[in-house]
Design an enzyme around this catalytic site. Structure first.
Site, short mmCIF file in Angstrom:
data_model
loop_
_atom_site.label_atom_id
_atom_site.label_comp_id
_atom_site.label_asym_id
_atom_site.label_seq_id
_atom_site.Cartn_x
_atom_site.Cartn_y
_atom_site.Cartn_z
NE ARG A 1 -26.58 42.62 -66.73
CZ ARG A 1 -25.38 42.22 -67.19
NH1 ARG A 1 -24.58 43.09 -67.81
NH2 ARG A 1 -24.98 40.98 -67.03
CG HIS B 1 -27.05 41.82 -70.38
ND1 HIS B 1 -27.79 40.72 -70.02
CD2 HIS B 1 -25.78 41.36 -70.55
CE1 HIS B 1 -27.02 39.65 -69.97
NE2 HIS B 1 -25.79 40.01 -70.29
CG ASP C 1 -25.21 36.96 -68.61
OD1 ASP C 1 -24.99 37.05 -69.84
OD2 ASP C 1 -24.91 37.85 -67.79
CE1 TYR D 1 -14.80 38.42 -75.89
CE2 TYR D 1 -16.08 38.86 -73.90
CZ TYR D 1 -15.52 39.30 -75.10
OH TYR D 1 -15.70 40.60 -75.49
CG HIS E 1 -18.42 36.07 -70.75
ND1 HIS E 1 -17.84 37.31 -70.67
CD2 HIS E 1 -19.74 36.28 -71.00
CE1 HIS E 1 -18.76 38.24 -70.89
NE2 HIS E 1 -19.92 37.64 -71.09
CG ASP F 1 -19.11 33.39 -63.72
OD1 ASP F 1 -19.21 33.92 -64.86
OD2 ASP F 1 -19.21 34.03 -62.66
CG HIS F 2 -22.15 34.14 -67.46
ND1 HIS F 2 -21.10 34.81 -66.85
CD2 HIS F 2 -22.55 34.95 -68.48
CE1 HIS F 2 -20.90 35.98 -67.46
NE2 HIS F 2 -21.76 36.08 -68.45
CG HIS G 1 -23.51 37.47 -73.20
ND1 HIS G 1 -24.11 38.51 -72.51
CD2 HIS G 1 -23.58 37.80 -74.52
CE1 HIS G 1 -24.49 39.44 -73.38
NE2 HIS G 1 -24.19 39.04 -74.61
#
Ligand SMILES: [Zn+2]
Length: 244
Positions: free
Chosen positions: A170, A186, A193, A220, A223, A225-226, A228
């Protein structure tokens, strides 16, 4: 499929060229890869940029919590990683990187040097030129490549399960829009992710043994839904719902 065909064709051309030149047909070593071709067997004590190229491809085959250095020095840790790689792909596990090991790597890499199951476009949903992050565009892209090879190892270790990347590199603008932390990895290109078919806890736990120093997952904040994963100079794991 097209890429694979192109690679096979390129290999065939090289073999034919070798045959015309009077070599290759009998040497049994003729192989050229569109991404990178090793020209010597590497083992403990070897050093050079060809060792670094090897380290990038085997850095996902380490022990829990270990990170392999990309230092171009073939030491005991590189040998151990090569052994794990060989073992994982059914090769004789001697820790020496020779023709069989390189052939396997050639089969696993695309012409742009990314591993077959991942692509630069998956590691960058932000922009097309990798600019605007915390490091140069070239560094961000190189970091993403290292992360992809670790993920390739991880998906193979999990039984060749598909792993999907919902966010990778990103720029500062993309990171702000995504609500990322101001110091997010990122911005450096090495973070990914993960979603995909394995459970988040399976991904978070497995990532520990594939060279990732930063793992954030279920439990955490933000986090659930994914998962990292990243290569953070300051190692940190947290996925409380997974016991991490
Ligand atoms: Zn992330």
């Amino acid at each position: 499929m097209l890429r694979r065909t192109a690679r096979m064709f390129a290999t065939l051309v090289m073999i034919m060229a070798g045959a015309v030149a009077g070599v290759g047909a009998t040497s049994g070593t003729a192989h050229a890869d569109e991404c990178y071709t090793w020209s010597r067997t590497l083992s403990q004590g070897s050093s050079g940029s060809d060792v670094t190229q090897l380290q990038i491809r085997v850095a996902g085959w380490v022990t829990s919590g270990e990170r392999l250095s990309y230092d171009g020095q073939y030491g005991a840790r590189t040998a151990a990683a090569v052994k794990k790689f060989q073992s994982a792909y059914g090769l004789a596990a001697d820790g020496v990187a020779g023709p069989q090991t390189f052939s396997k790597i050639y089969a696993l890499q695309d012409p742009d040097c990314t591993p077959v199951h991942f692509a630069y476009s998956e590691l960058n949903h932000c922009n097309s030129d990798w600019s605007g992050g915390a490091v140069s565009a070239a560094t961000a892209k190189a970091n993403a490549l290292k992360t992809m090879w670790k993920l390739e190892a991880m998906r193979h270790a999990l039984g060749d399960v598909p792993i999907t990347i919902s966010s990778g590199f990103r720029s500062y603008a993309c990171n702000s829009a995504a609500g990322g932390a101001s110091t997010s990895r990122h911005l450096y290109g090495d973070a990914a992710d993960l979603t995909g078919s394995p459970s988040f806890c399976t991904l978070a736990k497995e990532a520990r043994s594939h060279g990732f120093s930063e793992i954030l997952g279920p439990g955490y904040p933000d986090h659930n839904d994914h998962v990292h994963v990243a290569l953070d100079p300051s190692p940190y794991w947290s996925a409380p719902n997974c016991g991490i």
